[in-house]
Motif scaffolding. Structure first.
Motif, PDB file in Angstrom:
ATOM      1  N   THR A  52       0.830  -1.210   0.000  1.00 15.94           N
ATOM      2  CA  THR A  52       0.000   0.000   0.000  1.00 15.94           C
ATOM      3  C   THR A  52       0.863   1.257   0.000  1.00 15.94           C
ATOM      4  OG1 THR A  52      -0.140  -0.114   2.409  1.00 15.94           O
ATOM      5  CG2 THR A  52      -1.921  -1.155   1.146  1.00 15.94           C
ATOM      6  N   PRO A 160      -4.094   8.529  -2.304  1.00 13.43           N
ATOM      7  CA  PRO A 160      -4.863   7.573  -3.113  1.00 13.43           C
ATOM      8  C   PRO A 160      -6.369   7.744  -2.905  1.00 13.43           C
ATOM      9  CG  PRO A 160      -3.053   6.477  -2.006  1.00 13.43           C
ATOM     10  CD  PRO A 160      -3.122   7.853  -1.431  1.00 13.43           C
ATOM     11  N   SER A 161      -7.106   7.604  -3.997  1.00 11.34           N
ATOM     12  CA  SER A 161      -8.559   7.761  -3.936  1.00 11.34           C
ATOM     13  C   SER A 161      -9.212   6.938  -5.036  1.00 11.34           C
ATOM     14  CB  SER A 161      -8.939   9.235  -4.104  1.00 11.34           C
ATOM     15  OG  SER A 161     -10.330   9.392  -4.267  1.00 11.34           O
ATOM     16  N   ALA A 238      -6.780   3.732  -4.621  1.00 11.71           N
ATOM     17  CA  ALA A 238      -6.513   3.205  -3.281  1.00 11.71           C
ATOM     18  C   ALA A 238      -6.603   1.687  -3.253  1.00 11.71           C
ATOM     19  CB  ALA A 238      -7.484   3.805  -2.266  1.00 11.71           C
TER      20      ALA A 238
END
Length: 256
Positions: A52, A160-161, A238
């Protein structure tokens, strides 16, 4: 007298060739290339769990015209004399293997981390300023990638989105303001009309000292599927799974 001049000239040529050999390739800068795993793992099968955070792709010697220095070859590209062989780097990397496994992993299922490091060493390390010192090459790259200075989120000014794409021009301008130089951003396109931010590459001038620390504008600001900063909208997802029943249409609209 003429023979003496010719001998002096020949000696000068030989000395120049030795200097080139000792100094390695005549490259101008390095690219510190960092990968966003969620973008890569949409277009290939990755190991789990998927990181991540941005992982390292490599530290690449690059000519001034933005062409990568080709891989070491004893016949066609003997960029450095007697560099360490890829098969000999594994033992030398033992002190930092845990850090490499975490920050410089091979994301793809079919390759091991060691395979990836060997490839990066052969393609880039052997023609760098570290030809016989793989430990420092990998350690310095780790330190650069893990420093706050080269934090992609800080440079890009976004997080992140799964809901919001970003105009590529805005991301580049954010990086110039926050980082002090324009990076290179590359994209993948898992589906027509969808651009994912795949990598950010920071450019550092080659100097007499290592590790490289002087940042510069990358000669080319976009790459791969990214083509026009003024019209390209890119996603920094994400999650790696992006095409659900509720977001395909919005993705396509946002990317046109």
């Amino acid at each position: 007298m003429i023979i003496k001049q010719l001998l002096v000239f020949a000696a000068a040529v030989m000395l120049a060739s030795l200097v080139v050999s000792v100094n390695g390739s005549n490259f101008a800068f390095y690219k510190l290339s960092l990968t966003w795993p969620n973008s890569v793992c949409k277009i290939t099968t990755c190991k789990t769990p998927i990181p991540t955070y941005f992982t390292i792709h490599g530290l690449w010697p690059t000519f001034g015209n933005d062409i990568p220095v080709p891989p070491y070859n004893p016949t066609s590209n003997k960029c450095n004399p007697n560099p360490t062989s890829p098969d000999d780097i594994v033992g030398e990397l033992a002190p930092i293997k845990g850090e490499l496994d975490k920050k410089w992993p091979n994301l793809w299922v079919r390759k091991t981390n060691v395979d990836f490091w060997k490839i990066q060493w052969q393609h880039h390390g052997m023609c760098s300023d570290y030809p016989r010192d793989p430990l420092d090459y990998f350690k310095d790259t780790l330190n650069l990638a893990q420093s706050k200075r080269f934090d992609p989120f800080k440079a890009l000014g976004v997080q992140p989105s799964d809901q919001t794409p970003h105009l590529l021009h805005t991301l580049l301008e954010n990086a110039y303001k926050n980082f002090g130089a324009y990076p290179q951003i590359t994209c993948s396109m898992p589906k027509k009309g969808i651009l994912l931010l795949k990598e950010i590459r920071f450019c550092l001038k080659r100097t007499k000292k290592t590790p490289p620390s002087v940042v510069q504008n990358c000669p080319t600001n976009v790459g791969d599927r990214c083509t026009n900063p003024l019209t390209d909208y890119v996603w920094l997802r994400a999650t790696p799974t992006i095409f659900g029943p509720h977001n395909v249409t919005s993705d396509l609209l946002a990317s046109t």
